[in-house]
Design an enzyme around this catalytic site. Structure first.
Site, PDB file in Angstrom:
ATOM      1  N   ASP A  36      32.193 -13.531 -21.558  1.00  0.00           N
ATOM      2  CA  ASP A  36      32.591 -12.960 -22.846  1.00  0.00           C
ATOM      3  C   ASP A  36      31.736 -13.492 -23.981  1.00  0.00           C
ATOM      4  OD1 ASP A  36      35.020 -12.089 -21.311  1.00  0.00           O
ATOM      5  OD2 ASP A  36      35.451 -11.350 -23.341  1.00  0.00           O
ATOM      6  N   ARG A  76      39.950  -8.945 -30.610  1.00  0.00           N
ATOM      7  CA  ARG A  76      39.748  -9.932 -29.528  1.00  0.00           C
ATOM      8  C   ARG A  76      38.639 -10.905 -29.949  1.00  0.00           C
ATOM      9  NH1 ARG A  76      40.294  -8.257 -23.577  1.00  0.00           N
ATOM     10  NH2 ARG A  76      40.981 -10.425 -23.567  1.00  0.00           N
TER      11      ARG A  76
HETATM   12  O1  MRU Z   1      40.557 -10.141 -20.796  1.00  0.00           O
HETATM   13  P1  MRU Z   1      39.501  -9.262 -20.206  1.00  0.00           P
HETATM   14  O2  MRU Z   1      39.980  -8.457 -19.050  1.00  0.00           O
HETATM   15  O3  MRU Z   1      38.792  -8.435 -21.251  1.00  0.00           O
HETATM   16  O4  MRU Z   1      38.423 -10.311 -19.644  1.00  0.00           O
HETATM   17  C1  MRU Z   1      37.239  -9.809 -19.094  1.00  0.00           C
HETATM   18  C2  MRU Z   1      36.353 -10.866 -18.544  1.00  0.00           C
HETATM   19  O5  MRU Z   1      36.643 -12.033 -18.592  1.00  0.00           O
HETATM   20  C3  MRU Z   1      35.032 -10.391 -18.024  1.00  0.00           C
HETATM   21  O6  MRU Z   1      34.562 -11.249 -17.014  1.00  0.00           O
HETATM   22  C4  MRU Z   1      33.983 -10.353 -19.157  1.00  0.00           C
HETATM   23  O7  MRU Z   1      34.478  -9.687 -20.278  1.00  0.00           O
HETATM   24  C5  MRU Z   1      32.730  -9.693 -18.709  1.00  0.00           C
HETATM   25  S1  MRU Z   1      32.967  -8.003 -18.345  1.00  0.00           S
HETATM   26  C6  MRU Z   1      31.490  -7.353 -17.862  1.00  0.00           C
END
Ligand code: MRU
Length: 346
Positions: A237, A87
């Site tokens: 992220d 990712r």
């Molecule tokens: O695609 P995801 O479900 O991994 O996306 C997660 C998010 O966008 C969250 O807001 C981010 O990772 C922060 S989690 C504490």
């Protein structure tokens, strides 16, 4: 608090979030490929949790290694690269892999010390896991001070206990405020296409008896217009050096709407989400996800199956739309570039 992840010395056990809220099931990941696949397929997700999961994956791979000590470094590197390719936006993944690499490279591996190296990696992953919960609790305490009594808070995706090793970032702030009786309602945006809001945030908050109301993403503007929102809080992220923030697709739209309605818009994230190598949001790689996530849900097509699709997992919220960034070291206020630099020097 439900465990999102644990290591039983043979496998990395992952709470399979793709099954929630229908089933609470753990996935047994016995190999690096299993761990990488679980991260890619969003069975485990949320930037901080992805990082710690990868760390346990590496610890497991090294503990299980049966080959020559001289080849171990190569093996470690291959495993690291595999996990790093899962990712691209979640910077906590790269932060965690780097931290594990430093521990691995402390001394060269021989037949005699191989087990100790494995044990050191495992201990580092455990430390990251425990630190993450403590960081989230600290963030919660700082963040809750921003919320008045009777608050209605809007959030998107899931930045909760399920996205971390426990307690959560954005939901950690909400949790800390709820513990003080300050939360009247959480507005959870459903978060198309994978529905982390509808499936995960709703489930998590209901387990904790924190009042939550689900809306589809396109209702956010109307709810704000009705003067039903005191603050928007989202996770992150990756945060660039100037404060531009990558988070789940739809976050930018909420920030624009919040600015229009004069509602404070906060990001809650650990310092490990800061990426000083990205000067601004345009340096942040945005993950593109498979088109099937938009075309269908659990096998049911919403559209013509062959339609062309655009499916970015994240968007970038420009720093000037962010009222404050809540971290374990306090709440940063603009100008973020200067605030982050000062923190780095202290
Ligand atoms: O695609 P995801 O479900 O991994 O996306 C997660 C998010 O966008 C969250 O807001 C981010 O990772 C922060 S989690 C504490």
């Amino acid at each position: 608090m439900i465990k999102t992840l644990f290591y039983d010395n043979e496998a990395v056990m992952i709470l399979d979030q793709s099954q929630l809220p229908d089933k609470v099931e753990y996935l047994r990941c016995k190999t690096i490929d299993d761990v990488a696949e679980a991260i890619k397929k969003l069975k485990v997700r949320g930037a901080p949790l992805i990082g710690v999961t990868a760390a346990f994956g590496l610890a497991m791979a090294i503990a299980d290694y049966q080959g020559e000590p001289a080849e171990l470094e190569n093996y470690f590197e291959q495993a690291r690269v595999k996990l790093a390719s899962t990712r691209p936006t979640a910077v906590n993944l790269f932060w965690a892999l780097e931290r594990m690499e430093k521990v691995f490279k402390q001394e060269s591996v021989t037949e005699a010390n191989r087990e100790q190296v494995g044990e050191r990696l495992k201990q580092e992953a455990i430390r990251m896991y425990e630190e993450d919960i403590a960081i989230n609790r600290a963030m919660g305490e700082y963040g809750q001070e921003l919320l008045p009594e009777g608050s209605q808070v809007m959030t998107i995706c899931n930045a909760g206990a399920l996205a971390t090793c426990g307690y959560g970032t954005a939901l950690g702030v909400i949790r800390a405020a709820a513990n003080r009786g300050k939360i009247d309602k959480v507005w959870a945006c459903e978060t198309r296409p994978v529905l982390q809001g509808a499936r995960l945030t709703v489930w998590e908050l209901m387990q904790d008896k924190i009042p939550v109301t689900l809306i589809s993403d396109n209702m956010a503007a109307y709810v704000m217009q009705l003067e039903q929102v005191n603050a928007v809080i989202a996770g992150a992220d990756r945060i660039a050096a100037n404060g531009d923030t990558a988070n789940k697709i739809g976050t930018y739209a909420l920030a624009v709407l919040a600015a229009y309605h004069r509602i404070p818009f906060y990001i809650a994230a650990p310092l490990s989400t800061l990426d000083f190598k990205s000067a601004s949001g345009s340096d942040i790689p945005v993950e593109q996800r498979p088109p099937e996530e938009i075309r269908e849900y659990r096998g049911l097509y919403f559209t013509v199956p062959e339609v062309d699709v655009f499916n970015p997992a994240f968007d970038i919220t420009p720093h000037h739309l962010i009222t404050g960034i809540i971290t374990e070291k306090g709440v940063f206020k603009p100008p973020y570039e200067i605030a982050f630099k000062k923190m780095d020097q202290d």
